[in-house]
Scaffold this active site. Structure first.
Site, PDB file in Angstrom:
ATOM      1  N   GLN A  40      65.605  37.573  80.299  1.00  0.00           N
ATOM      2  CA  GLN A  40      66.042  37.766  81.682  1.00  0.00           C
ATOM      3  C   GLN A  40      65.196  38.859  82.347  1.00  0.00           C
ATOM      4  O   GLN A  40      65.716  39.896  82.757  1.00  0.00           O
ATOM      5  CB  GLN A  40      67.522  38.160  81.722  1.00  0.00           C
ATOM      6  CG  GLN A  40      68.463  37.109  81.149  1.00  0.00           C
ATOM      7  CD  GLN A  40      69.883  37.622  81.024  1.00  0.00           C
ATOM      8  OE1 GLN A  40      70.184  38.788  81.291  1.00  0.00           O
ATOM      9  NE2 GLN A  40      70.787  36.745  80.610  1.00  0.00           N
TER      10      GLN A  40
ATOM     11  N   SER B 135      75.514  42.810  84.570  1.00  0.00           N
ATOM     12  CA  SER B 135      76.888  42.352  84.831  1.00  0.00           C
ATOM     13  C   SER B 135      77.897  43.225  84.094  1.00  0.00           C
ATOM     14  O   SER B 135      78.983  43.527  84.622  1.00  0.00           O
ATOM     15  CB  SER B 135      77.049  40.886  84.404  1.00  0.00           C
ATOM     16  OG  SER B 135      77.048  40.743  82.993  1.00  0.00           O
TER      17      SER B 135
ATOM     18  N   ALA C 196      70.375  40.158  83.841  1.00  0.00           N
ATOM     19  CA  ALA C 196      71.619  39.536  84.305  1.00  0.00           C
ATOM     20  C   ALA C 196      72.797  40.003  83.455  1.00  0.00           C
ATOM     21  O   ALA C 196      73.770  40.560  83.973  1.00  0.00           O
ATOM     22  CB  ALA C 196      71.502  38.014  84.277  1.00  0.00           C
ATOM     23  N   TYR C 197      72.691  39.799  82.158  1.00  0.00           N
ATOM     24  CA  TYR C 197      73.794  40.118  81.254  1.00  0.00           C
ATOM     25  C   TYR C 197      74.110  41.611  81.249  1.00  0.00           C
ATOM     26  O   TYR C 197      75.259  42.022  81.456  1.00  0.00           O
ATOM     27  CB  TYR C 197      73.461  39.645  79.843  1.00  0.00           C
ATOM     28  CG  TYR C 197      74.497  40.014  78.802  1.00  0.00           C
ATOM     29  CD1 TYR C 197      75.779  39.480  78.866  1.00  0.00           C
ATOM     30  CD2 TYR C 197      74.188  40.895  77.764  1.00  0.00           C
ATOM     31  CE1 TYR C 197      76.742  39.814  77.913  1.00  0.00           C
ATOM     32  CE2 TYR C 197      75.134  41.228  76.811  1.00  0.00           C
ATOM     33  CZ  TYR C 197      76.404  40.686  76.894  1.00  0.00           C
ATOM     34  OH  TYR C 197      77.349  41.021  75.954  1.00  0.00           O
ATOM     35  N   GLY C 198      73.098  42.435  81.004  1.00  0.00           N
ATOM     36  CA  GLY C 198      73.324  43.878  80.957  1.00  0.00           C
ATOM     37  C   GLY C 198      73.856  44.428  82.265  1.00  0.00           C
ATOM     38  O   GLY C 198      74.781  45.233  82.290  1.00  0.00           O
TER      39      GLY C 198
END
Length: 240
Positions: free
Chosen positions: A95, A166, A162-164
């Protein structure tokens, strides 16, 4: 008997968390997007000797599903003692910040950030009826902004934009929520289970699922002297 709702609990860390809470005498509601999988999880718990479990169909990204789950639980119990927002997605890797598709970011935030907020807002009335309400938002070490600035950190090379991000947002919301509830008997924290071996990461994790769930259970069952508005892993407080 105290009760707990765990989202995304039909497998992995969520399921192990349910098992550990059931062993402590909690009645656990297995939140599962697919009811059939939730029923399978409950059957597994019962086969292990735990009759104090039930499933509730719950798609955390669908407000109608969240409202229906609330009504289903409210019809069975007057209060909820523990809410664990465990359901989440990685969104797929890599990402990179410059090229990650915006739609991918939105999808990850929908599940990891917006969904926990709407679950909390829908279930807050049941939680307020508890004498010792606890909310745990499951997060990740990859959400730590401080860690991402440390070249010596073991995961420094990872850049999960994106993941981190969020989960960083979820951490921030946790602080705001805890502050809003600071004059009540709520304990609200975010907990990192660590790099745990589950289907979520294609079993690439290094920690057994029992250890990952143990940290979540610890902060879901805090006494009145416990902390609130903090970021923890199994070893203690984490840097934001």
């Amino acid at each position: 008997m105290k009760s707990a709702l765990i989202t995304g609990a039909n497998r992995g860390i969520g399921f192990e968390t349910a098992k550990q809470l059931a062993a402590l005498g909690y009645f656990v509601y297995i939140g599962s997007r697919e009811k059939a999988k939730g029923l399978e999880a409950v059957a597994t718990l019962k086969a292990l000797g735990f009759s104090n479990a039930d499933c509730v169909e719950l798609d955390v990204t669908n407000i109608l599903s969240v409202k229906a789950a609330r009504q289903a639980i409210k019809s069975k119990t007057p209060q909820l003692d523990v809410l664990i927002n465990n359901a989440g997605i990685s969104g797929g890797f890599p990402q990179p910040a410059l090229t990650v598709p915006l739609e991918q970011v939105k999808t990850v935030f929908e599940t990891n950030f917006f969904a926990p907020i709407q679950v909390i807002q829908e279930f807050i009335d049941l939680l307020k009826k508890s004498n010792e309400p606890r909310i745990v938002n499951v997060t990740t070490e990859l959400s730590s902004i401080t860690k991402h600035q440390d070249p010596d950190w073991e995961f420094y090379a990872y850049n999960p934009s994106a993941y981190g991000a969020s989960k960083s947002a979820l951490n921030a919301y946790t602080v705001m929520l805890a502050k809003e509830l600071k004059d009540s008997n709520f304990k609200v924290n975010c907990v990192c289970p660590g790099f745990t071996k589950t289907a979520f990461n294609n079993y690439m994790g290094v920690r057994p699922v029992e250890h990952g769930a143990r940290a979540i259970v610890k902060y879901a069952t805090l006494t009145s002297e416990g902390a609130t508005g903090k970021f923890f892993n199994e070893d203690g407080e984490m840097p934001w």
